[in-house]
Design a protein around this motif. Structure first.
Motif, PDB file in Angstrom:
ATOM      1  N   ILE A 165     -51.346 -35.134  43.511  1.00  0.00           N
ATOM      2  CA  ILE A 165     -52.707 -35.442  43.048  1.00  0.00           C
ATOM      3  C   ILE A 165     -53.164 -36.783  43.616  1.00  0.00           C
ATOM      4  N   ASP A 166     -52.260 -37.765  43.611  1.00  0.00           N
ATOM      5  CA  ASP A 166     -52.601 -39.070  44.179  1.00  0.00           C
ATOM      6  C   ASP A 166     -52.958 -38.950  45.662  1.00  0.00           C
ATOM      7  N   ARG A 167     -52.171 -38.210  46.413  1.00  0.00           N
ATOM      8  CA  ARG A 167     -52.413 -38.082  47.849  1.00  0.00           C
ATOM      9  C   ARG A 167     -53.695 -37.311  48.148  1.00  0.00           C
ATOM     10  N   SER A 168     -54.126 -36.498  47.180  1.00  0.00           N
ATOM     11  CA  SER A 168     -55.330 -35.689  47.391  1.00  0.00           C
ATOM     12  C   SER A 168     -56.610 -36.461  47.092  1.00  0.00           C
ATOM     13  N   ASP A 169     -56.475 -37.695  46.642  1.00  0.00           N
ATOM     14  CA  ASP A 169     -57.636 -38.546  46.326  1.00  0.00           C
ATOM     15  C   ASP A 169     -58.559 -37.895  45.293  1.00  0.00           C
ATOM     16  N   VAL A 170     -57.966 -37.175  44.349  1.00  0.00           N
ATOM     17  CA  VAL A 170     -58.740 -36.514  43.295  1.00  0.00           C
ATOM     18  C   VAL A 170     -59.034 -37.519  42.191  1.00  0.00           C
ATOM     19  N   VAL A 171     -60.294 -37.645  41.820  1.00  0.00           N
ATOM     20  CA  VAL A 171     -60.719 -38.436  40.661  1.00  0.00           C
ATOM     21  C   VAL A 171     -61.963 -37.775  40.050  1.00  0.00           C
ATOM     22  N   PRO A 172     -62.156 -37.940  38.760  1.00  0.00           N
ATOM     23  CA  PRO A 172     -61.270 -38.612  37.804  1.00  0.00           C
ATOM     24  C   PRO A 172     -60.119 -37.706  37.378  1.00  0.00           C
ATOM     25  N   VAL A 173     -59.056 -38.328  36.915  1.00  0.00           N
ATOM     26  CA  VAL A 173     -57.892 -37.609  36.386  1.00  0.00           C
ATOM     27  C   VAL A 173     -57.564 -38.172  35.007  1.00  0.00           C
ATOM     28  N   ALA A 174     -57.439 -37.287  34.025  1.00  0.00           N
ATOM     29  CA  ALA A 174     -56.992 -37.714  32.697  1.00  0.00           C
ATOM     30  C   ALA A 174     -55.465 -37.729  32.675  1.00  0.00           C
ATOM     31  N   VAL A 175     -54.898 -38.809  32.179  1.00  0.00           N
ATOM     32  CA  VAL A 175     -53.445 -38.955  32.064  1.00  0.00           C
ATOM     33  C   VAL A 175     -53.120 -39.025  30.575  1.00  0.00           C
ATOM     34  N   ILE A 176     -52.427 -38.012  30.072  1.00  0.00           N
ATOM     35  CA  ILE A 176     -52.198 -37.867  28.633  1.00  0.00           C
ATOM     36  C   ILE A 176     -50.709 -37.963  28.325  1.00  0.00           C
ATOM     37  N   CYS A 177     -50.387 -38.725  27.295  1.00  0.00           N
ATOM     38  CA  CYS A 177     -49.025 -38.793  26.778  1.00  0.00           C
ATOM     39  C   CYS A 177     -49.019 -38.206  25.368  1.00  0.00           C
ATOM     40  N   ALA A 178     -48.138 -37.244  25.115  1.00  0.00           N
ATOM     41  CA  ALA A 178     -48.020 -36.618  23.794  1.00  0.00           C
ATOM     42  C   ALA A 178     -46.579 -36.733  23.325  1.00  0.00           C
ATOM     43  N   ASN A 179     -46.396 -37.148  22.084  1.00  0.00           N
ATOM     44  CA  ASN A 179     -45.048 -37.353  21.540  1.00  0.00           C
ATOM     45  C   ASN A 179     -44.964 -36.746  20.149  1.00  0.00           C
ATOM     46  N   ILE A 180     -43.875 -36.024  19.897  1.00  0.00           N
ATOM     47  CA  ILE A 180     -43.680 -35.389  18.590  1.00  0.00           C
ATOM     48  C   ILE A 180     -43.343 -36.459  17.556  1.00  0.00           C
ATOM     49  N   ASN A 181     -44.065 -36.455  16.463  1.00  0.00           N
ATOM     50  CA  ASN A 181     -43.804 -37.412  15.388  1.00  0.00           C
ATOM     51  C   ASN A 181     -42.587 -36.982  14.573  1.00  0.00           C
ATOM     52  N   ASP A 182     -41.690 -37.904  14.355  1.00  0.00           N
ATOM     53  CA  ASP A 182     -40.526 -37.711  13.485  1.00  0.00           C
ATOM     54  C   ASP A 182     -39.669 -36.524  13.895  1.00  0.00           C
ATOM     55  N   TRP A 183     -39.471 -36.361  15.211  1.00  0.00           N
ATOM     56  CA  TRP A 183     -38.509 -35.350  15.675  1.00  0.00           C
ATOM     57  C   TRP A 183     -37.130 -35.632  15.093  1.00  0.00           C
ATOM     58  N   LYS A 184     -36.755 -36.897  15.006  1.00  0.00           N
ATOM     59  CA  LYS A 184     -35.416 -37.256  14.521  1.00  0.00           C
ATOM     60  C   LYS A 184     -35.203 -36.831  13.076  1.00  0.00           C
ATOM     61  N   TYR A 185     -36.261 -36.862  12.260  1.00  0.00           N
ATOM     62  CA  TYR A 185     -36.132 -36.433  10.866  1.00  0.00           C
ATOM     63  C   TYR A 185     -35.684 -34.975  10.808  1.00  0.00           C
ATOM     64  N   VAL A 186     -36.297 -34.147  11.636  1.00  0.00           N
ATOM     65  CA  VAL A 186     -35.940 -32.731  11.666  1.00  0.00           C
ATOM     66  C   VAL A 186     -34.515 -32.562  12.178  1.00  0.00           C
ATOM     67  N   ASN A 187     -34.152 -33.304  13.221  1.00  0.00           N
ATOM     68  CA  ASN A 187     -32.804 -33.209  13.767  1.00  0.00           C
ATOM     69  C   ASN A 187     -31.753 -33.642  12.750  1.00  0.00           C
ATOM     70  N   ASP A 188     -32.030 -34.731  12.035  1.00  0.00           N
ATOM     71  CA  ASP A 188     -31.071 -35.254  11.059  1.00  0.00           C
ATOM     72  C   ASP A 188     -30.918 -34.330   9.856  1.00  0.00           C
TER      73      ASP A 188
END
Length: 304
Positions: A165-188
């Motif tokens: 995507i960077d090499r293709s000079d595409v803009v705009p690009v949305a960059v999203i970070c998603a993280n599961i809340n309290d995964w460790k609670y379920v694991n424990d």
């Protein structure tokens, strides 16, 4: 170590709290053993679980529930945790040799419980290792493009797509970070199987709410990244909202999915998508703080 596969040492330390006496002992065989001990010594024995509920009584023991907190008897401990209490009639233990005999019985029960526990946990751990190996073989077979658990791109291939995507000079690009809340609670509290299911459920929602051109990767145990090339106004916000609403609407008797999302935008072709991931992660942690301080969040997580 593969994500979600805790060490055998940690399993042995933590999982003993989930075991009942009938998992650690063959109660029928244990009854025979203590009956024989009574026949030899004429000392009455009672074995109760950690809460004081009777498991085996031989000899003159009848009736009342023991006070395990204030009069614990001989503690049967496995992995530094009390799993049972052994009681004897004090008026039947009058000589030093009798006391040593009772202590030997307690040691024998401790060793038996510890060996049974170790055998079960080691077997489960070996099965988990085999499953992880199968996943790794799956990734090799499929060119190591997809994460075996979720079907999302693995971190290496996601980074390759980001560079394209960077090499293709595409803009705009949305960059999203998603993280599961309290995964460790379920694991424990519910173990590897349920925590893996939580990851798969969230990955499925992220994928179902994404358009074909979105790039979705699992880039760390409970972390996902999403790229939206040529993103439109409000599109990233709407996508995150839909994902969170779907997660909040999902409910069963064990897992209650919740996802924190953060997003930033690449507007300049000189910027790097990968460099922007840390900014998206910063926004995600701000969102996580808001979510985890929302009234009712903890109650939903803990099924109260």
């Amino acid at each position: 170590m593969a994500f979600g596969l805790i060490s055998l040492e940690k399993r042995m330390k933590d999982n003993i709290r989930n075991y009942s006496l009938d998992q650690l002992f063959d109660i029928s065989a244990l009854s025979e053993y203590l009956e024989a001990a009574y026949a030899i010594s004429r000392i009455s024995f009672r074995l109760v679980d950690r809460h004081g509920e009777n498991a085996v009584s031989v000899g003159r023991f009848v009736g009342s529930k023991p006070d395990v907190a204030n009069a614990p008897g001989y503690k049967i401990r496995v992995s530094n945790r009390t799993v049972a209490h052994l009681y004897v009639k004090e008026d039947e233990v009058t000589e030093d040799v009798q006391k040593r005999y009772v202590e030997a019985v307690a040691r024998q029960l401790t060793a038996l419980a510890a060996n049974t526990y170790a055998n079960i946990e080691t077997s489960i751990y070996a099965d988990d290792l085999e499953k992880r190996l199968e996943k790794e073989q799956y990734q090799v077979k499929h060119g190591e493009k997809k994460d075996a658990l979720t079907g999302a791109l693995n971190s290496t291939y996601f980074e390759n797509r980001a560079k394209v995507i960077d090499r293709s000079d595409v803009v705009p690009v949305a960059v999203i970070c998603a993280n599961i809340n309290d995964w460790k609670y379920v694991n424990d509290n519910f173990g590897d199987e349920e925590s893996d299911r939580l990851i798969k459920v969230v990955a499925g929602i992220l994928r179902e709410e994404a358009k074909n051109e979105y790039v979705l990767g699992r880039c760390g145990g409970d972390f996902f990244h999403v790229l939206i090339p040529l993103v439109e106004d409000g599109e990233a916000e709407d996508y995150c909202r839909r994902v969170q609403e779907r997660c909040n609407a999902y409910e069963d008797d064990k897992i209650a999915p919740s996802v924190a999302c953060g997003y930033v935008f690449k507007y300049n072709v000189e910027q790097s998508v990968l460099d922007l991931l840390s900014d998206a992660e910063y926004e995600m942690f701000n969102n996580k703080f808001e979510i985890k301080n929302t009234p009712g969040y903890r109650e939903r997580l803990e099924k109260k």
